[in-house]
Design an enzyme around this catalytic site. Structure first.
Site, short mmCIF file in Angstrom:
data_model
loop_
_atom_site.label_atom_id
_atom_site.label_comp_id
_atom_site.label_asym_id
_atom_site.label_seq_id
_atom_site.Cartn_x
_atom_site.Cartn_y
_atom_site.Cartn_z
CG HIS A 117 -1.90 1.14 1.24
ND1 HIS A 117 -3.27 0.93 1.27
CD2 HIS A 117 -1.74 2.48 1.21
CE1 HIS A 117 -3.88 2.09 1.26
NE2 HIS A 117 -2.97 3.06 1.22
CG HIS A 153 -7.53 4.49 0.91
ND1 HIS A 153 -7.06 3.93 -0.23
CD2 HIS A 153 -6.48 5.18 1.47
CE1 HIS A 153 -5.77 4.25 -0.38
NE2 HIS A 153 -5.41 5.01 0.63
CD GLU A 183 -6.02 6.91 6.06
OE1 GLU A 183 -6.44 6.98 4.89
OE2 GLU A 183 -4.86 7.19 6.40
CD1 TRP A 243 -2.77 12.54 3.75
CD2 TRP A 243 -1.67 12.42 1.81
NE1 TRP A 243 -3.66 12.84 2.74
CE2 TRP A 243 -3.00 12.78 1.55
CE3 TRP A 243 -0.78 12.29 0.74
CZ2 TRP A 243 -3.48 13.02 0.25
CZ3 TRP A 243 -1.25 12.52 -0.55
CH2 TRP A 243 -2.58 12.88 -0.78
#
Ligand code: FE2
Length: 412
Positions: free
Chosen positions: A57, A210, A213, A315
């Site tokens: 990922h 995803h 999250e 991020w």
């Protein structure tokens, strides 16, 4: 070529391995293979070999953009998405290819030979997808790239989101993505997952969403995906990534969820390095860890792999593509520090991840492609704890990266 005195994984029995035409031709107990005079012999003296690490990922389209156009100062996932939306406006194909290629070079040095990258397709021009598809072909002898059509800004909540997803699959993406917890409403989230499952069926593709999250205990999309996976009978081809909200669920709900999760064979990918940084940002103290229930999932028999997620981007401002950093953090945050848990933890970035990517030609076994790495250690515990180098990285019998162990002299 002959590899002599290798230890496969944590096995203490040494083996000799004959490699021919890019394949593992034979694997026999050490000392039982004759050296043909003209053969290329590498004696490992008991060093550990593993199949290449798998990055299950990552977001290669965004890699190496930290600080552009500005730094993510709140450290939240949502400021990351907003910052990336700005940076995305200046994307060019060359820009994406150059940055992704450089990160792949770091990954190769660190023993990574298989990469599942999510690529943002909430871009009417699909620039990043175009770039990664070309890079996949360019580097096919170095790395096996699997591309996820990832709707960073939503499928239902972004203009023409469904059309962009379909276009991405037509162009050659391997995996259908989704981001239900980011959609405008819970209903959109559920609909986006149903759409993603249908799209994956239509293109006979894998699925990796995803999912949850967020530190919102009401974010419960993994139950929808697990149910679809269970009903389809193809759960092993589907993955829920992150699922950090599971760390905030109450026990009664988690117990109900685990029922369908274990029946579904859905894979889970946890990203401990990045989520320990991003989550808990809306909490006062006590602050949540924001990691999915790795230890409990493993105990329940769910397949769990670890991913790096972000490498020097809006991020996460650090990272060198080294999967051992991910495992190191994961063991801490998931509180998996028993000796056998540490010794076996390489599976999060090898065998378990191979199941996520549905790899069929993976592992050190006769007949498989001769792709493997040599660690400068007799076992995984030592390699992880002492940050020992990946000395050699072979892909299909060809050496693609080599590192000399660093040397320190103590003067006392
Ligand atoms: Fe991600």
């Amino acid at each position: 070529m002959i590899i002599k005195n290798a230890q496969i994984g944590n096995d203490t029995e040494k083996v000799d391995i004959v490699i021919q035409d890019g394949k593992f031709k034979s694997i026999k107990p050490a000392g039982t293979v004759e050296d043909p005079a003209d053969s290329n012999v590498l004696n490992l003296d008991g060093k550990m070999i593993l199949p290449p690490f798998i990055e299950s990922h990552v977001h290669l389209d965004a890699t190496r953009t930290a600080g552009e156009p500005h730094w993510n100062m709140s450290g939240t996932l949502f400021e990351g998405i907003a910052t990336w939306a700005e940076r995305k406006e200046s994307l060019t194909k060359k820009d994406v290819m150059d940055r992704a290629r450089e990160t792949i070079r770091h990954q190769a040095k660190n023993g990574v030979g298989f990469v599942r990258t999510h690529v943002d397709v909430t871009d009417p021009k699909l620039t990043a997808l175009d770039a990664l598809l070309e890079l996949k072909e360019e580097l096919k002898d170095i790395v096996t790239l699997q591309i996820v059509a990832f709707p960073q800004e939503g499928i239902l909540s972004f203009p023409h989101g469904k059309e962009l997803m379909e276009k991405a699959m037509e162009l050659g993406a391997d995996v259908v993505g989704a981001i239900p917890h980011f959609e405008f409403t819970r209903e959109y989230g559920v609909e986006s997952l149903n759409y993603a499952v249908e799209l994956a069926e239509k293109y006979d593709a894998l699925l990796d969403a995803h999912c949850d999250e967020i530190d919102d205990e009401q974010s419960r999309f993994v139950e929808t995906l697990a149910t679809r996976a269970y009903e389809s009978g193809h759960g092993e081809r589907m993955t829920a990534s992150h699922t950090t909200a599971m760390g905030s669920y109450n026990g009664a709900y988690a117990s109900r969820l685990f029922n369908v999760l274990t029946k579904s064979h859905l894979n889970i990918v946890s990203n401990p390095l990045v989520n320990i940084h991003l989550q808990g940002r809306f909490d006062d103290y006590p602050k949540r860890r924001g990691l999915t229930r790795v230890k409990e999932l493993v105990a329940a028999g769910v397949n769990v792999a670890f991913g790096h997620d972000d490498i020097f981007d809006p991020w996460y401002p650090l990272g060198d593509g080294n999967m051992r950093d991910v495992v190191h953090m994961g063991l801490h945050v998931a509180q998996m520090m028993g000796y056998p848990e540490i010794q076996e933890s390489y599976r999060f970035i090898t065998d378990n991840a191979a199941q996520v990517l549905q790899l069929t030609d993976y592992g050190i076994a006769e007949g498989n492609s001769a792709s493997f790495i040599v660690l400068d250690a007799p076992d995984w515990y030592t390699a992880l704890n002492e940050k020992r180098e990946v000395l050699y990285h072979f892909e299909q019998g060809r050496l693609i990266a080599e590192t000399k162990p660093h040397e320190t002299t103590l003067h006392f």
